[in-house]
Motif scaffolding. Structure first.
Motif, PDB file in Angstrom:
ATOM      1  N   LYS A 178       0.859  -1.190   0.000  1.00  0.00           N
ATOM      2  CA  LYS A 178       0.000   0.000   0.000  1.00  0.00           C
ATOM      3  C   LYS A 178       0.894   1.239   0.000  1.00  0.00           C
ATOM      4  CE  LYS A 178      -3.734   0.298   2.340  1.00  0.00           C
ATOM      5  NZ  LYS A 178      -4.691   0.387   3.483  1.00  0.00           N
ATOM      6  N   PRO A 179       1.484   1.571  -1.146  1.00  0.00           N
ATOM      7  CA  PRO A 179       2.415   2.707  -1.203  1.00  0.00           C
ATOM      8  C   PRO A 179       1.706   4.051  -1.094  1.00  0.00           C
ATOM      9  CG  PRO A 179       2.065   1.826  -3.396  1.00  0.00           C
ATOM     10  CD  PRO A 179       1.364   0.901  -2.461  1.00  0.00           C
ATOM     11  N   VAL A 180       2.332   4.959  -0.347  1.00  0.00           N
ATOM     12  CA  VAL A 180       1.845   6.339  -0.277  1.00  0.00           C
ATOM     13  C   VAL A 180       2.996   7.265  -0.661  1.00  0.00           C
ATOM     14  CG1 VAL A 180       0.031   5.995   1.438  1.00  0.00           C
ATOM     15  CG2 VAL A 180       2.357   6.414   2.203  1.00  0.00           C
ATOM     16  N   LYS A 181       2.656   8.345  -1.359  1.00  0.00           N
ATOM     17  CA  LYS A 181       3.686   9.284  -1.816  1.00  0.00           C
ATOM     18  C   LYS A 181       3.665  10.547  -0.971  1.00  0.00           C
ATOM     19  CE  LYS A 181       4.730   9.811  -6.186  1.00  0.00           C
ATOM     20  NZ  LYS A 181       4.687  10.170  -7.625  1.00  0.00           N
ATOM     21  N   ASN A 182       4.856  11.061  -0.702  1.00  0.00           N
ATOM     22  CA  ASN A 182       4.997  12.327   0.016  1.00  0.00           C
ATOM     23  C   ASN A 182       4.883  13.455  -1.004  1.00  0.00           C
ATOM     24  OD1 ASN A 182       5.966  14.620   1.388  1.00  0.00           O
ATOM     25  ND2 ASN A 182       7.265  13.371   2.701  1.00  0.00           N
ATOM     26  N   LYS A 183       3.866  14.297  -0.868  1.00  0.00           N
ATOM     27  CA  LYS A 183       3.637  15.376  -1.830  1.00  0.00           C
ATOM     28  C   LYS A 183       4.776  16.394  -1.835  1.00  0.00           C
ATOM     29  CE  LYS A 183      -0.324  16.605  -0.113  1.00  0.00           C
ATOM     30  NZ  LYS A 183      -1.595  17.365   0.089  1.00  0.00           N
ATOM     31  N   VAL A 184       5.516  16.486  -0.734  1.00  0.00           N
ATOM     32  CA  VAL A 184       6.567  17.500  -0.618  1.00  0.00           C
ATOM     33  C   VAL A 184       7.836  17.093  -1.362  1.00  0.00           C
ATOM     34  CG1 VAL A 184       8.028  18.808   0.969  1.00  0.00           C
ATOM     35  CG2 VAL A 184       5.657  18.305   1.583  1.00  0.00           C
ATOM     36  N   CYS A 185       8.332  15.878  -1.065  1.00  0.00           N
ATOM     37  CA  CYS A 185       9.608  15.459  -1.672  1.00  0.00           C
ATOM     38  C   CYS A 185       9.439  14.420  -2.779  1.00  0.00           C
ATOM     39  CB  CYS A 185      10.557  14.919  -0.597  1.00  0.00           C
ATOM     40  SG  CYS A 185       9.966  13.424   0.229  1.00  0.00           S
ATOM     41  N   GLY A 186       8.229  13.848  -2.892  1.00  0.00           N
ATOM     42  CA  GLY A 186       7.955  12.904  -3.976  1.00  0.00           C
ATOM     43  C   GLY A 186       8.354  11.460  -3.693  1.00  0.00           C
ATOM     44  N   HIS A 187       8.884  11.174  -2.504  1.00  0.00           N
ATOM     45  CA  HIS A 187       9.289   9.807  -2.193  1.00  0.00           C
ATOM     46  C   HIS A 187       8.108   8.964  -1.709  1.00  0.00           C
ATOM     47  CE1 HIS A 187      13.472  11.696  -1.760  1.00  0.00           C
ATOM     48  NE2 HIS A 187      13.471  10.959  -2.859  1.00  0.00           N
ATOM     49  N   THR A 188       8.244   7.663  -1.883  1.00  0.00           N
ATOM     50  CA  THR A 188       7.145   6.744  -1.597  1.00  0.00           C
ATOM     51  C   THR A 188       7.527   5.758  -0.501  1.00  0.00           C
ATOM     52  OG1 THR A 188       6.594   6.902  -3.955  1.00  0.00           O
ATOM     53  CG2 THR A 188       5.476   5.207  -2.685  1.00  0.00           C
ATOM     54  N   TYR A 189       6.546   5.414   0.338  1.00  0.00           N
ATOM     55  CA  TYR A 189       6.783   4.492   1.453  1.00  0.00           C
ATOM     56  C   TYR A 189       5.590   3.549   1.609  1.00  0.00           C
ATOM     57  CZ  TYR A 189       8.395   9.301   2.450  1.00  0.00           C
ATOM     58  OH  TYR A 189       8.844  10.595   2.348  1.00  0.00           O
ATOM     59  N   GLU A 190       5.817   2.459   2.342  1.00  0.00           N
ATOM     60  CA  GLU A 190       4.712   1.593   2.747  1.00  0.00           C
ATOM     61  C   GLU A 190       3.880   2.380   3.756  1.00  0.00           C
ATOM     62  OE1 GLU A 190       2.066  -1.048   2.812  1.00  0.00           O
ATOM     63  OE2 GLU A 190       3.868  -1.719   1.734  1.00  0.00           O
TER      64      GLU A 190
END
Length: 247
Positions: A178-190
């Protein structure tokens, strides 16, 4: 229509805006319907990319998103015009009741006259839709996006390898579900991992830094996380393909 009670005809005395405010609440509920429509159109567009459906169908979803964004902008302007009119009358307390409909129309038209295509960049769902569509095409190595990104002629296996690297969560070091993206830096995490990390930091009254090596973002917030639907689909598609190859 707003009601009034006054000892003298034509004097404001008291204006009740309860009916207007109730109508505004209904309009805001309609905004939720527009938001749901945008989610549906976005999901269908990603389905079309995933199934390699003809481009014209994909474009129809793009047009639908533009229409939804235009409706959302128009509704926002009308709500702002009404709220601005109410605030103006409450603050000025005019001796005679003004033509509220005319005041709202003037304020609404003034906002509408400032419309431009750049407004869509302020619509979070529209921006997210364009980004997700681009990312999913890139994951599938579609020709149009490879040319735009300057990757035409790059070895196909290299593209796949790079995509697989993007499937790994920088926190768990495992493939994301279930990846989510950080709108600020663009990186993705579980999703579960980053939420747990943020909550742990906040309990100790600390800010959560982006766990991606080399990232300088030092304040990851829950409100900055959005579902990365394109990446989730790409991971699922990759796993299905890998499973078929192993059978």
């Amino acid at each position: 229509m707003p009601g009034r009670s006054s000892s003298n005809s034509g004097s404001t005395g008291f204006i009740s805006f309860s009916g207007v405010e109730s109508a505004l609440s209904s309009l805001k509920n309609f905004q939720n319907c527009i938001s749901t429509g945008m989610d549906t159109a976005s999901s269908v567009a990603l389905d079309l990319v995933e199934t390699q459906t003809e481009v014209s169908s994909e474009y129809s979803m793009d047009k639908a998103m533009v229409e939804f964004a235009m409706m959302d902008r128009e509704l926002n302007h009308y709500v702002k015009a009404v709220q601005s009119t109410i605030n103006h009358v409450k603050e000025e307390r005019p001796e005679n009741i003004p033509d509220l409909k005319l005041l709202v129309e003037k304020k609404f038209l003034a906002l509408q006259n400032k419309n431009s295509d750049a407004d869509f960049q302020n619509n979070e769902k529209f921006v997210q839709f364009k980004q997700q569509l681009k990312e999913l095409k890139k994951q599938y190595g579609l020709q149009a996006d490879r040319e735009a990104d300057g990757t035409e002629g790059v070895d196909e296996d290299m593209i796949v390898t790079q995509s697989q690297t993007n499937f790994i969560c920088p926190i768990t070091q495992l493939e994301m579900k279930k990846p989510v993206k950080n709108k600020v830096c663009g990186h993705t995490y579980e999703e579960e991992a980053i939420v747990r990390m943020i909550e742990s930091k906040h309990r100790r009254r600390k800010k959560a830094c982006c766990p991606k090596i080399g990232c300088s973002h030092t304040d990851v917030r829950m409100c900055d996380l959005i579902q990365d639907e394109a990446l989730r689909r790409a991971i699922e598609s990759h796993n299905k393909k890998r499973q078929r190859q192993s059978e």
